[in-house]
Motif scaffolding. Sequence first.
Motif, PDB file in Angstrom:
ATOM      1  N   ASP A  28     -58.560 -29.874 -49.106  1.00 12.77           N
ATOM      2  CA  ASP A  28     -57.667 -29.081 -49.958  1.00 12.77           C
ATOM      3  C   ASP A  28     -58.505 -28.339 -50.993  1.00 12.77           C
ATOM      4  O   ASP A  28     -58.949 -28.938 -51.983  1.00 12.77           O
ATOM      5  CB  ASP A  28     -56.647 -29.969 -50.655  1.00 12.77           C
ATOM      6  CG  ASP A  28     -55.580 -29.174 -51.403  1.00 12.77           C
ATOM      7  OD1 ASP A  28     -55.735 -27.935 -51.568  1.00 12.77           O
ATOM      8  OD2 ASP A  28     -54.588 -29.781 -51.830  1.00 12.77           O
ATOM      9  N   PRO A  29     -58.718 -27.034 -50.800  1.00 11.00           N
ATOM     10  CA  PRO A  29     -59.572 -26.285 -51.724  1.00 11.00           C
ATOM     11  C   PRO A  29     -59.045 -26.220 -53.158  1.00 11.00           C
ATOM     12  O   PRO A  29     -59.810 -25.980 -54.084  1.00 11.00           O
ATOM     13  CB  PRO A  29     -59.640 -24.884 -51.100  1.00 11.00           C
ATOM     14  CG  PRO A  29     -58.490 -24.797 -50.174  1.00 11.00           C
ATOM     15  CD  PRO A  29     -58.196 -26.192 -49.724  1.00 11.00           C
ATOM     16  N   ARG A  30     -57.782 -26.480 -53.347  1.00 15.62           N
ATOM     17  CA  ARG A  30     -57.220 -26.403 -54.702  1.00 15.62           C
ATOM     18  C   ARG A  30     -57.753 -27.504 -55.619  1.00 15.62           C
ATOM     19  O   ARG A  30     -57.694 -27.379 -56.830  1.00 15.62           O
ATOM     20  CB  ARG A  30     -55.697 -26.436 -54.649  1.00 15.62           C
ATOM     21  CG  ARG A  30     -55.128 -25.122 -54.066  1.00 15.62           C
ATOM     22  CD  ARG A  30     -53.658 -24.980 -54.295  1.00 15.62           C
ATOM     23  NE  ARG A  30     -53.275 -25.160 -55.673  1.00 15.62           N
ATOM     24  CZ  ARG A  30     -53.202 -24.188 -56.591  1.00 15.62           C
ATOM     25  NH1 ARG A  30     -53.511 -22.960 -56.280  1.00 15.62           N
ATOM     26  NH2 ARG A  30     -52.805 -24.466 -57.815  1.00 15.62           N
ATOM     27  N   PHE A  33     -60.382 -25.838 -57.410  1.00 16.49           N
ATOM     28  CA  PHE A  33     -59.930 -24.489 -57.719  1.00 16.49           C
ATOM     29  C   PHE A  33     -60.636 -23.909 -58.943  1.00 16.49           C
ATOM     30  O   PHE A  33     -60.954 -22.725 -58.995  1.00 16.49           O
ATOM     31  CB  PHE A  33     -58.416 -24.536 -57.939  1.00 16.49           C
ATOM     32  CG  PHE A  33     -57.753 -23.234 -58.256  1.00 16.49           C
ATOM     33  CD1 PHE A  33     -57.841 -22.163 -57.385  1.00 16.49           C
ATOM     34  CD2 PHE A  33     -57.015 -23.089 -59.415  1.00 16.49           C
ATOM     35  CE1 PHE A  33     -57.201 -20.964 -57.671  1.00 16.49           C
ATOM     36  CE2 PHE A  33     -56.375 -21.897 -59.711  1.00 16.49           C
ATOM     37  CZ  PHE A  33     -56.473 -20.834 -58.834  1.00 16.49           C
ATOM     38  N   TYR A  36     -63.957 -21.864 -58.491  1.00 18.09           N
ATOM     39  CA  TYR A  36     -63.934 -20.553 -57.842  1.00 18.09           C
ATOM     40  C   TYR A  36     -64.132 -19.468 -58.899  1.00 18.09           C
ATOM     41  O   TYR A  36     -63.898 -19.705 -60.087  1.00 18.09           O
ATOM     42  CB  TYR A  36     -62.592 -20.344 -57.141  1.00 18.09           C
ATOM     43  CG  TYR A  36     -62.462 -21.067 -55.810  1.00 18.09           C
ATOM     44  CD1 TYR A  36     -62.316 -20.351 -54.628  1.00 18.09           C
ATOM     45  CD2 TYR A  36     -62.475 -22.453 -55.736  1.00 18.09           C
ATOM     46  CE1 TYR A  36     -62.193 -20.999 -53.402  1.00 18.09           C
ATOM     47  CE2 TYR A  36     -62.358 -23.110 -54.525  1.00 18.09           C
ATOM     48  CZ  TYR A  36     -62.215 -22.379 -53.366  1.00 18.09           C
ATOM     49  OH  TYR A  36     -62.097 -23.022 -52.162  1.00 18.09           O
ATOM     50  N   GLN A  41     -59.147 -17.180 -59.332  1.00 18.79           N
ATOM     51  CA  GLN A  41     -58.232 -18.085 -60.026  1.00 18.79           C
ATOM     52  C   GLN A  41     -57.042 -17.315 -60.594  1.00 18.79           C
ATOM     53  O   GLN A  41     -55.899 -17.761 -60.497  1.00 18.79           O
ATOM     54  CB  GLN A  41     -58.956 -18.810 -61.157  1.00 18.79           C
ATOM     55  CG  GLN A  41     -60.006 -19.798 -60.683  1.00 18.79           C
ATOM     56  CD  GLN A  41     -60.738 -20.463 -61.829  1.00 18.79           C
ATOM     57  OE1 GLN A  41     -60.153 -20.746 -62.859  1.00 18.79           O
ATOM     58  NE2 GLN A  41     -62.020 -20.696 -61.649  1.00 18.79           N
ATOM     59  N   ALA A  44     -54.431 -16.105 -57.855  1.00 18.35           N
ATOM     60  CA  ALA A  44     -53.619 -17.110 -57.165  1.00 18.35           C
ATOM     61  C   ALA A  44     -52.188 -17.086 -57.683  1.00 18.35           C
ATOM     62  O   ALA A  44     -51.952 -16.878 -58.876  1.00 18.35           O
ATOM     63  CB  ALA A  44     -54.219 -18.497 -57.358  1.00 18.35           C
ATOM     64  N   MET A  48     -53.821 -23.952 -61.270  1.00 18.41           N
ATOM     65  CA  MET A  48     -54.121 -25.355 -61.015  1.00 18.41           C
ATOM     66  C   MET A  48     -53.097 -26.230 -61.735  1.00 18.41           C
ATOM     67  O   MET A  48     -52.876 -26.089 -62.934  1.00 18.41           O
ATOM     68  CB  MET A  48     -55.539 -25.657 -61.513  1.00 18.41           C
ATOM     69  CG  MET A  48     -56.186 -26.821 -60.879  1.00 18.41           C
ATOM     70  SD  MET A  48     -57.932 -26.884 -61.354  1.00 18.41           S
ATOM     71  CE  MET A  48     -58.446 -28.250 -60.375  1.00 18.41           C
ATOM     72  N   GLU A  52     -53.595 -31.594 -59.841  1.00 14.86           N
ATOM     73  CA  GLU A  52     -54.857 -31.097 -59.268  1.00 14.86           C
ATOM     74  C   GLU A  52     -55.999 -31.217 -60.270  1.00 14.86           C
ATOM     75  O   GLU A  52     -57.119 -31.580 -59.903  1.00 14.86           O
ATOM     76  CB  GLU A  52     -54.704 -29.652 -58.802  1.00 14.86           C
ATOM     77  CG  GLU A  52     -53.806 -29.504 -57.597  1.00 14.86           C
ATOM     78  CD  GLU A  52     -53.384 -28.074 -57.315  1.00 14.86           C
ATOM     79  OE1 GLU A  52     -52.945 -27.816 -56.186  1.00 14.86           O
ATOM     80  OE2 GLU A  52     -53.471 -27.212 -58.227  1.00 14.86           O
ATOM     81  N   ILE A 120     -58.132 -20.102 -51.200  1.00 15.34           N
ATOM     82  CA  ILE A 120     -56.979 -20.574 -51.973  1.00 15.34           C
ATOM     83  C   ILE A 120     -55.751 -19.803 -51.488  1.00 15.34           C
ATOM     84  O   ILE A 120     -55.782 -18.567 -51.438  1.00 15.34           O
ATOM     85  CB  ILE A 120     -57.196 -20.327 -53.493  1.00 15.34           C
ATOM     86  CG1 ILE A 120     -58.452 -21.061 -53.993  1.00 15.34           C
ATOM     87  CG2 ILE A 120     -55.962 -20.709 -54.291  1.00 15.34           C
ATOM     88  CD1 ILE A 120     -58.385 -22.559 -53.945  1.00 15.34           C
ATOM     89  N   THR A 123     -54.638 -15.918 -52.129  1.00 15.35           N
ATOM     90  CA  THR A 123     -55.783 -15.079 -52.506  1.00 15.35           C
ATOM     91  C   THR A 123     -56.526 -14.550 -51.277  1.00 15.35           C
ATOM     92  O   THR A 123     -57.649 -14.065 -51.398  1.00 15.35           O
ATOM     93  CB  THR A 123     -56.768 -15.852 -53.399  1.00 15.35           C
ATOM     94  OG1 THR A 123     -57.344 -16.936 -52.657  1.00 15.35           O
ATOM     95  CG2 THR A 123     -56.096 -16.363 -54.652  1.00 15.35           C
ATOM     96  N   TYR A 129     -64.357 -13.134 -52.440  1.00 12.70           N
ATOM     97  CA  TYR A 129     -64.781 -14.020 -51.355  1.00 12.70           C
ATOM     98  C   TYR A 129     -65.955 -13.423 -50.585  1.00 12.70           C
ATOM     99  O   TYR A 129     -66.634 -14.133 -49.861  1.00 12.70           O
ATOM    100  CB  TYR A 129     -63.634 -14.312 -50.385  1.00 12.70           C
ATOM    101  CG  TYR A 129     -62.626 -15.306 -50.912  1.00 12.70           C
ATOM    102  CD1 TYR A 129     -62.987 -16.625 -51.157  1.00 12.70           C
ATOM    103  CD2 TYR A 129     -61.310 -14.933 -51.141  1.00 12.70           C
ATOM    104  CE1 TYR A 129     -62.061 -17.542 -51.637  1.00 12.70           C
ATOM    105  CE2 TYR A 129     -60.372 -15.840 -51.612  1.00 12.70           C
ATOM    106  CZ  TYR A 129     -60.761 -17.145 -51.863  1.00 12.70           C
ATOM    107  OH  TYR A 129     -59.839 -18.053 -52.339  1.00 12.70           O
TER     108      TYR A 129
END
Length: 168
Positions: A28-30, A33, A36, A41, A44, A48, A52, A120, A123, A129
Amino acid sequence: MYVMRAILDGIAIAAIFSGSVAAVVLIDPRYFFDSYPKAIQKAAHEQMTKKEKKINHILTIIICGICFIYSTASILHTGIAGFWNLFLMGYIQWSILNLGDFFLLDCLLFQGKYKDKIVIPGTEGHPDYEFGNWMKHLAIMEHFVVTPFLIIPFVAAIQALITGLIGR
């Protein structure tokens, strides 16, 4: 001082750190978060959450704590004495962890074949990215300015003090 030992320990803690973070981010990349780029951020749909953030803090403490304990125990095992010798051993170890983070996470994971799994939600397609933007807006400053000149000296000094006190 045992330079080769410091390098090998650095590789070990880099593997522990990068492997752990990569596993969590792929789940879970969050949970990471806040690591990033700021533009991602802000882009999104949902920031967060408290849950999280709590998980992020716990994971960061556990992962960094394991690396710190391993590093400190290894330095204690060498029998090295003197603040500057202990500091340099720690600085080498944590510098290698930093480089491992840069190459294994920022270059390989976030820009490699798993790139789509670490995006995320909301995004997708964000320009930060892209490799050049990721490097410019996050990785270069983090790994080649802030970490080596602020964070690593602080951690190495704390580690040298603790190791020096325990080793007496």
